[in-house]
Scaffold this motif. Sequence first.
Motif, mmCIF file in Angstrom:
data_model
loop_
_atom_site.group_PDB
_atom_site.id
_atom_site.type_symbol
_atom_site.label_atom_id
_atom_site.label_comp_id
_atom_site.label_asym_id
_atom_site.label_seq_id
_atom_site.Cartn_x
_atom_site.Cartn_y
_atom_site.Cartn_z
ATOM 1 N N ALA A 153 4.912 -1.010 -0.855
ATOM 2 C CA ALA A 153 6.195 -0.400 -1.190
ATOM 3 C C ALA A 153 6.165 0.208 -2.592
ATOM 4 O O ALA A 153 6.691 1.311 -2.821
ATOM 5 N N ALA A 154 5.531 -0.488 -3.545
ATOM 6 C CA ALA A 154 5.436 0.031 -4.907
ATOM 7 C C ALA A 154 4.607 1.311 -4.949
ATOM 8 O O ALA A 154 4.931 2.257 -5.681
ATOM 9 N N SER A 157 9.829 -0.792 -8.842
ATOM 10 C CA SER A 157 9.774 -1.348 -7.495
ATOM 11 C C SER A 157 9.349 -2.813 -7.532
ATOM 12 O O SER A 157 9.924 -3.661 -6.846
ATOM 13 N N VAL A 158 8.345 -3.109 -8.364
ATOM 14 C CA VAL A 158 7.850 -4.487 -8.449
ATOM 15 C C VAL A 158 8.874 -5.392 -9.130
ATOM 16 O O VAL A 158 9.148 -6.504 -8.656
ATOM 17 N N HIS A 160 11.698 -6.595 -7.024
ATOM 18 C CA HIS A 160 11.363 -7.436 -5.887
ATOM 19 C C HIS A 160 11.575 -8.904 -6.238
ATOM 20 O O HIS A 160 11.218 -9.351 -7.337
ATOM 21 N N TYR A 200 6.100 -10.741 -8.751
ATOM 22 C CA TYR A 200 4.648 -10.558 -8.742
ATOM 23 C C TYR A 200 4.112 -10.082 -10.091
ATOM 24 O O TYR A 200 4.805 -9.421 -10.867
ATOM 25 N N ALA A 231 4.089 -10.904 2.253
ATOM 26 C CA ALA A 231 5.104 -10.332 1.374
ATOM 27 C C ALA A 231 4.461 -9.663 0.158
ATOM 28 O O ALA A 231 4.917 -8.603 -0.305
ATOM 29 N N ASP A 248 3.091 -6.339 1.328
ATOM 30 C CA ASP A 248 4.198 -5.419 1.598
ATOM 31 C C ASP A 248 4.802 -4.885 0.305
ATOM 32 O O ASP A 248 5.150 -3.702 0.205
ATOM 33 N N ALA A 249 4.939 -5.758 -0.694
ATOM 34 C CA ALA A 249 5.502 -5.332 -1.971
ATOM 35 C C ALA A 249 4.574 -4.342 -2.677
ATOM 36 O O ALA A 249 5.044 -3.395 -3.331
ATOM 37 N N THR A 250 3.269 -4.541 -2.541
ATOM 38 C CA THR A 250 2.301 -3.633 -3.164
ATOM 39 C C THR A 250 2.352 -2.268 -2.490
ATOM 40 O O THR A 250 2.344 -1.223 -3.163
ATOM 41 N N GLY A 297 9.988 -11.411 -5.370
ATOM 42 C CA GLY A 297 8.767 -12.205 -5.386
ATOM 43 C C GLY A 297 8.247 -12.524 -6.767
ATOM 44 O O GLY A 297 7.478 -13.472 -6.956
#
Length: 288
Positions: free
Chosen positions: A141-142, A166-167, A170, A174, A134, A137-139, A172
Amino acid sequence: MVFGALRGIELKTPDQLRQMRRAGLVVAAAIAATVAQVRPGVSTRELDAVAAETIRAAGAAPSFLGYGSVNGVGGFDGVACLSVNEEVVHGVPGARVLAEGDLLSIDCGAVVEGWHGDSAVTVAVGRPTEDLLALSDATRAAMWRGIGAARLGGHVADISTAVERSVREHPGGYGIVEEYVGHGIGSAMHQPPDVPNLVSRGFLRTPLRGAAIVEGLALAVEPMLTLGSPDNHVLDDDWTVVTDDGRPAAHWEHTITVTARGLWVLTAEDGGEAALAELGVPFGPLAD
């Protein structure tokens, strides 16, 4: 080449951007070849040899090898930055052996006829935990959200804002690494303007950081996120950046330019066409 109204920002001609596309395709091939060899039991030095061979076979030169040397002495000892788990970026290839469940960032650059390409991916070794997947994936996507925000007439701050948003959106939660940022790229690997991964008032007041996006500008967009705190430090090798809390990090990067037709991702094999289509952003390569 010409230089923009803001001193030090290099604007490329169409032919120079095409050379950067050639370098970008070499980088894409080197990363793909390296990813194909990622498995438990392989060392980062062995993976570095794969990237080196791919770049040499293409008739290009590695951008990172010897980077930072003085009169040919010292500098980065590798063709790729290979950063494992808690290593955020600039991991030096060596004896470290990958283990099941590791997270590996592969950051690679190549130069063709004096023009650079730079890209990074994060890949799983074997079967990592869902939280590591995850994070990667988040990185990624950002990164794409940031790329998709680039427009002629816009500003670098638009990219930074999109990455941060984006981050922050999310679930998560992060950490965003602040000290290491994207950058201009062209006849040198690192050039103005900086492309931060979050926005501050100071950033918006700094002309080079808030530079306008115009034709001929090439940028490397590269968010780095952490599973814990983004606080970090450099190891005694003077290169490898690690998280202070020892928790994993992920890193994704592409080199881009914006043409009159749309966005062109110079280090993506398809030029970024598929990912840009998902974002509803025009794809705009230069004609051959």
